[in-house]
Design an enzyme around this catalytic site. Structure first.
Site, short mmCIF file in Angstrom:
data_model
loop_
_atom_site.label_atom_id
_atom_site.label_comp_id
_atom_site.label_asym_id
_atom_site.label_seq_id
_atom_site.Cartn_x
_atom_site.Cartn_y
_atom_site.Cartn_z
N LYS A 288 52.18 39.91 44.10
CA LYS A 288 51.90 38.47 44.14
C LYS A 288 51.38 38.00 42.78
O LYS A 288 51.84 36.99 42.25
CB LYS A 288 50.83 38.20 45.20
N ARG B 70 44.84 28.72 43.11
CA ARG B 70 44.36 28.77 41.73
C ARG B 70 45.46 29.15 40.74
O ARG B 70 45.48 28.67 39.61
CB ARG B 70 43.21 29.78 41.65
N ASP C 138 40.86 31.15 46.46
CA ASP C 138 39.90 31.85 47.30
C ASP C 138 38.47 31.47 46.99
O ASP C 138 38.12 31.23 45.84
CB ASP C 138 40.03 33.36 47.06
C1 UD1 Z 1 43.41 37.24 38.86
C2 UD1 Z 1 44.01 37.58 40.20
C3 UD1 Z 1 42.94 37.98 41.20
C4 UD1 Z 1 42.10 39.11 40.62
C5 UD1 Z 1 41.56 38.74 39.24
C6 UD1 Z 1 40.82 39.89 38.56
C7 UD1 Z 1 45.94 36.13 40.27
C8 UD1 Z 1 46.62 34.98 40.92
N1 UD1 Z 1 44.72 36.41 40.72
O1 UD1 Z 1 42.57 36.11 39.06
O2 UD1 Z 1 43.57 38.42 42.40
O3 UD1 Z 1 41.01 39.37 41.48
O4 UD1 Z 1 42.66 38.36 38.38
O5 UD1 Z 1 41.61 41.01 38.50
O6 UD1 Z 1 46.49 36.78 39.40
N2 UD1 Z 1 36.51 33.40 34.29
C9 UD1 Z 1 35.76 32.50 33.60
N3 UD1 Z 1 36.41 31.61 32.78
C10 UD1 Z 1 37.76 31.59 32.64
C11 UD1 Z 1 38.52 32.54 33.35
C12 UD1 Z 1 37.87 33.43 34.18
O7 UD1 Z 1 34.54 32.45 33.71
O8 UD1 Z 1 38.28 30.76 31.87
C13 UD1 Z 1 35.80 34.39 35.14
C14 UD1 Z 1 36.11 34.23 36.61
O9 UD1 Z 1 35.22 33.31 37.21
C15 UD1 Z 1 35.89 35.64 37.11
C16 UD1 Z 1 36.33 36.51 35.95
O10 UD1 Z 1 36.30 35.68 34.81
O11 UD1 Z 1 34.54 35.85 37.37
C17 UD1 Z 1 37.70 37.13 36.11
O12 UD1 Z 1 38.65 36.12 36.28
P1 UD1 Z 1 40.19 36.29 35.90
O13 UD1 Z 1 40.43 37.67 35.36
O14 UD1 Z 1 40.59 35.13 35.09
O15 UD1 Z 1 40.87 36.22 37.33
P2 UD1 Z 1 42.04 35.28 37.80
O16 UD1 Z 1 43.10 35.23 36.77
O17 UD1 Z 1 41.48 34.03 38.35
#
Ligand code: UD1
Length: 421
Positions: A17, A94, A118
């Site tokens: 996914k 998201r 989520d």
């Molecule tokens: C993706 C996955 C999710 C997985 C996560 C970590 C998808 C659709 N989802 O989510 O299933 O759990 O990677 O492996 O691919 N953060 C910030 N600022 C930002 C970006 C992120 O603070 O600009 C923080 C987030 O709040 C979180 C952490 O960084 O605490 C990790 O987020 P990120 O790796 O970006 O996860 P997603 O891409 O949202």
């Protein structure tokens, strides 16, 4: 579901996914028909299809019927896509934010609703925004939308505070059409990042270092559409593997890639399981009650946060005590209240959970709060005595194609019922 049956047999895993959604967004970078195979038949793919349709693409999804719950998506991208995404759709998922990079790169502007998804933490977008700004975009937030404009993106150096998966992907997708060289440091290294970069390279992008912490992108003038196959879903594969261990079963997870799940498989070995990487997948078998193992979630190659709820469920029926530490999403232990309703002995302190294993759990009605929590609760139900009802399973539909059917194929006594009204 009724607990007490060991999961046994074979299960086929389709594409991830978390990769397929980004590959679909990447299609926006080239006019013409992009075809993507092994795309899971899940709600989030339907939402992304609709996001792309509202941007002017023709999107068609066909199941392949090979038992893995995957299919082929074809996306016809117009010469001039619309640049405004639908508020209601984006709020539901998201991953819709991943159209931001491609739209800004290709069209010079984008208006993307602030996403939902989520309920597992604050999930900011600061790294997406500051990275795009460094590439030359101007971004403002107004009326629930991010509005980005960039007549021209110019290659630059970007250092991410945290190896964010989504930010790395968005920035790579923007940089492929920027002029000059972009270097992204502290980039995420997940197999889904490597998959996205492979597709972009097949489209004509010049990218080096995918799968390492430094990704270098040399911008090109245009990209061409391709036919591409999504990487197998390591989180779904890991769910089956943990399910096999919890229920003391024997499962061949077809298409699972052992190197993408190395830490998780290592933990299962420590718990007492037999784990065999085979050419067509990974076999996981367990004969006794598992032992508790400590787990720390980290960005890849660490233990994936998306398997943390299943790891807590596993510890809940193992011998001994496990310390589970969550380092990626602060809200990810919310589902534990539901697991406790099944009799699990879990105490939370900040981002740590102390789990004291019990011989058995005890069935109760519980509520899924997100995709992975839902899957973890279902696994817990499979080792509870009596009949467990997991409500709000639409969350699980967002990430697992044919979850109930696949579990039944492995011998579980489980059915899906619709509530009246
Ligand atoms: C993706 C996955 C999710 C997985 C996560 C970590 C998808 C659709 N989802 O989510 O299933 O759990 O990677 O492996 O691919 N953060 C910030 N600022 C930002 C970006 C992120 O603070 O600009 C923080 C987030 O709040 C979180 C952490 O960084 O605490 C990790 O987020 P990120 O790796 O970006 O996860 P997603 O891409 O949202």
């Amino acid at each position: 579901m009724t607990g007490g049956t060991a999961l046994t047999g074979r299960v086929r895993v389709t594409g991830a996914k978390n990769s397929a959604l980004k590959l679909m967004a990447a299609a926006l970078l080239a006019p013409g028909r992009t075809t993507i195979d092994e795309v899971p038949d899940i709600l989030d793919v339907a939402i992304m299809s609709e996001v792309l349709r509202r941007l002017g693409c023709d999107v068609d999804y066909r199941r392949t019927g090979d038992g893995g719950g995957g299919g082929r998506v074809t996306i016809d991208v117009p010469e001039a896509p619309s640049t405004e995404t639908d508020y209601d759709l984006v709020r539901r998922m998201r991953a819709s934010i991943s159209v931001l990079g491609p739209l800004v790169a290709r069209c010079g502007s984008a208006k993307v609703a602030l996403p939902g998804g989520d309920a597992i933490g604050s999930r900011g977008l600061d790294m997406h925004i500051s990275g795009l700004e460094r590439l030359g975009a101007t971004i403002v937030s107004e009326h629930g939308f991010l509005v980005a404009t960039a007549p021209r993106l110019v290659g630059t150096s970007i250092w991410l505070d945290f190896p964010s998966v989504g930010a790395t992907e968005n920035l790579v997708m923007a940089a492929v059409l920027a002029s000059g060289t972009t270097v992204i440091d502290n980039a995420a290294r997940e197999p889904e990042i490597v998959d996205l970069c492979s597709m972009l390279r097949a489209m004509g992008a010049l990218i080096d270092g995918a799968g390492t912490s430094t990704i270098t992108v040399e911008g090109v003038g245009s990209l061409s559409p391709v036919t591409y196959t999504t990487v197998p879903d390591r989180i779904v594969a890991g769910t089956w593997a943990i399910g096999a261990v919890m229920t003391r079963g024997d499962v061949l997870v077809e298409r699972a890639v052992a190197e993408h799940m190395a830490v998780a498989l290592d933990k299962l070995t420590d718990a007492g399981a037999t784990v065999e990487a085979q050419p067509g997948g990974v076999r996981v078998a367990m004969t006794e009650r598992p032992r508790c193992v400590d787990i720390v979630t980290l960005p890849f190659p660490g233990f994936p946060t998306d398997l943390q709820p299943m790891a807590v469920a596993l510890a809940a029926v193992s011998t001994g005590t496990a310390l589970i530490t969550e380092n990626v999403f602060e809200g990810r232990f919310m589902f534990v209240n539901e697991l406790v309703r099944l009799g699990a002995d879990v105490r939370i302190d900040g981002h740590h959970a102390v789990v004291r294993g019990r011989e058995k759990l005890s069935s109760a009605p519980v509520v899924a709060t997100d995709i992975r929590a839902g899957a973890g609760l279902v696994l817990a139900g499979l080792v509870s005595d009596g009949v467990t009802e997991v409500q709000e399973v639409h969350h699980v539909d967002r990430g697992y194609p044919d979850f109930v059917e696949q579990l039944r194929g492995l011998g579980a006594t489980i059915e899906r019922t619709e509530r009246p009204g």
